[in-house]
Write a protein that holds these residues in place. Sequence first.
Motif, PDB file in Angstrom:
ATOM      1  N   VAL A  15       7.453 -31.328  -8.960  1.00  0.00           N
ATOM      2  CA  VAL A  15       6.051 -31.644  -8.723  1.00  0.00           C
ATOM      3  C   VAL A  15       5.512 -30.830  -7.545  1.00  0.00           C
ATOM      4  O   VAL A  15       4.388 -30.353  -7.558  1.00  0.00           O
ATOM      5  N   GLY A  19       1.861 -28.426  -6.946  1.00  0.00           N
ATOM      6  CA  GLY A  19       0.899 -28.491  -5.860  1.00  0.00           C
ATOM      7  C   GLY A  19       0.794 -27.163  -5.131  1.00  0.00           C
ATOM      8  O   GLY A  19      -0.270 -26.777  -4.663  1.00  0.00           O
ATOM      9  N   THR A 144      -5.711 -28.237 -10.711  1.00  0.00           N
ATOM     10  CA  THR A 144      -4.373 -28.828 -10.705  1.00  0.00           C
ATOM     11  C   THR A 144      -3.824 -28.873  -9.278  1.00  0.00           C
ATOM     12  O   THR A 144      -3.347 -29.906  -8.812  1.00  0.00           O
ATOM     13  N   GLU A 145      -3.945 -27.727  -8.599  1.00  0.00           N
ATOM     14  CA  GLU A 145      -3.431 -27.682  -7.229  1.00  0.00           C
ATOM     15  C   GLU A 145      -4.123 -28.715  -6.357  1.00  0.00           C
ATOM     16  O   GLU A 145      -3.492 -29.431  -5.587  1.00  0.00           O
ATOM     17  N   TYR A 148      -2.904 -32.280  -7.136  1.00  0.00           N
ATOM     18  CA  TYR A 148      -1.549 -32.554  -6.634  1.00  0.00           C
ATOM     19  C   TYR A 148      -1.518 -32.609  -5.107  1.00  0.00           C
ATOM     20  O   TYR A 148      -0.835 -33.424  -4.515  1.00  0.00           O
ATOM     21  N   THR A 151      -3.048 -35.920  -4.084  1.00  0.00           N
ATOM     22  CA  THR A 151      -2.107 -37.011  -4.306  1.00  0.00           C
ATOM     23  C   THR A 151      -1.029 -37.017  -3.240  1.00  0.00           C
ATOM     24  O   THR A 151      -0.625 -38.077  -2.751  1.00  0.00           O
ATOM     25  N   SER A 152      -0.592 -35.810  -2.847  1.00  0.00           N
ATOM     26  CA  SER A 152       0.460 -35.781  -1.839  1.00  0.00           C
ATOM     27  C   SER A 152      -0.095 -36.252  -0.480  1.00  0.00           C
ATOM     28  O   SER A 152       0.580 -36.984   0.247  1.00  0.00           O
TER      29      SER A 152
ATOM     30  N   VAL B  96       0.130 -38.268 -12.160  1.00  0.00           N
ATOM     31  CA  VAL B  96       0.267 -37.191 -11.183  1.00  0.00           C
ATOM     32  C   VAL B  96       1.613 -37.414 -10.519  1.00  0.00           C
ATOM     33  O   VAL B  96       1.803 -38.412  -9.832  1.00  0.00           O
ATOM     34  N   GLY B  97       2.542 -36.498 -10.751  1.00  0.00           N
ATOM     35  CA  GLY B  97       3.899 -36.723 -10.249  1.00  0.00           C
ATOM     36  C   GLY B  97       4.456 -37.960 -10.931  1.00  0.00           C
ATOM     37  O   GLY B  97       4.453 -38.039 -12.151  1.00  0.00           O
TER      38      GLY B  97
END
Lengths: 242, 138
Positions: A15, A19, A144-145, A148, A151-152, B96-97
């Motif tokens: 994953v 990102g 997409t990047e 991600y 989310t991180s 997501v993940g």
Amino acid sequence: MSVIKKLVSLLRGSVREIGESVVDANATRIYEQEILDAKSSIDQAKRELAGVMAKEIQTARAMERLQAEILRYESLAVEALNKGQESLAEEVAGKVAELDQEHTEQTNAHAAFAVQVGKLKALIKNAEAKIREHEREISVARTTESVYRATSSISDNIASTGSRLSTARESLERIKKRHEDLADRMTAADSLDKEFGHRALEEKLNAAGIGDNADRQRKIMARIRTRAEGGTTPRAGDEPAA
Amino acid sequence: MKTLQQQLRGIDHVISSTLGGLAVQLQPIPGEVPVIQVSIAERDELPIFITCSDAQILCMCFLWTEAEIRPEGRTRLLETLLDLNPSVPLSSFGRVGDRFVLFGALSRDSRVEDIAADVAALSDNALDALDALSEFLN
């Protein structure tokens, strides 16, 4: 490789990597450069196209004009022959041959311009398709990047504040319980309000000497006295004589 | 292009009035990309996160993680999510993940009212979905 194919293969991996880079920065730069190149080649092709189309129209007009001339001179040659002017007819035939030669040249030029118009139109169409495709690829990659990375950040934030360590089920239970508590509190408040609201009002009325309960004791005492004095026995609830 | 924060100015009040006056709080999340957390009173456990890229604004609500899914019902859950996607207005299920999310995507130049409507719908839908699908979770 299509950008979605690339995504699918990345999704099989880690994953983190998604990102970091769906399309690496270098490839994105290349795409952006190709978009710029394609845009400038479209501009150039459009300018050329206008010129070539103008020439195409001009040659078509010349062909028409030459065709009309040829017909006119041929008629004149026929006329000369009919009048027995053989050598004049021969001369006119020479003129027609010249015009015919010119007509052939214009026809060839016209055909060449038509081919060039077709090529330029195809070039513009391809360049536009390329721009659309690259813009979509960059957009998918960036989105997409961004998702991600967002989310991180959110996960890091949750971890650092310890705000949600519970499971979805526990969260749901808590939200439901809070709703039930709220509903219960509202029901309770409602009934309390009815009870106390009513009683409070009655008490105020009594204090002001208004209503049935206001001087119940005095009225009853008066009834008792009436009875004790041997008078008639009033039914309970009747107003005693004042 | 406006920054996400500029674009979301006043959204807390709009969301609050959409949801019948529930208190709404906004909080930026530090990181590489702009993220704003929207916390709604009485639903604090299910915040909505708003983020953006060049192309779109994305509102997300985290539902559950991969680890919370009961293994025996996993396939049925995934199929249910696919089946639900076209039916649930404004919100779609995604992952997501290892986090399952409900999300709504809007054009990058959406009005604050439209983003607020999406966030309110997302919050209601997330709560509803969690309630409906909790049988699949540990």
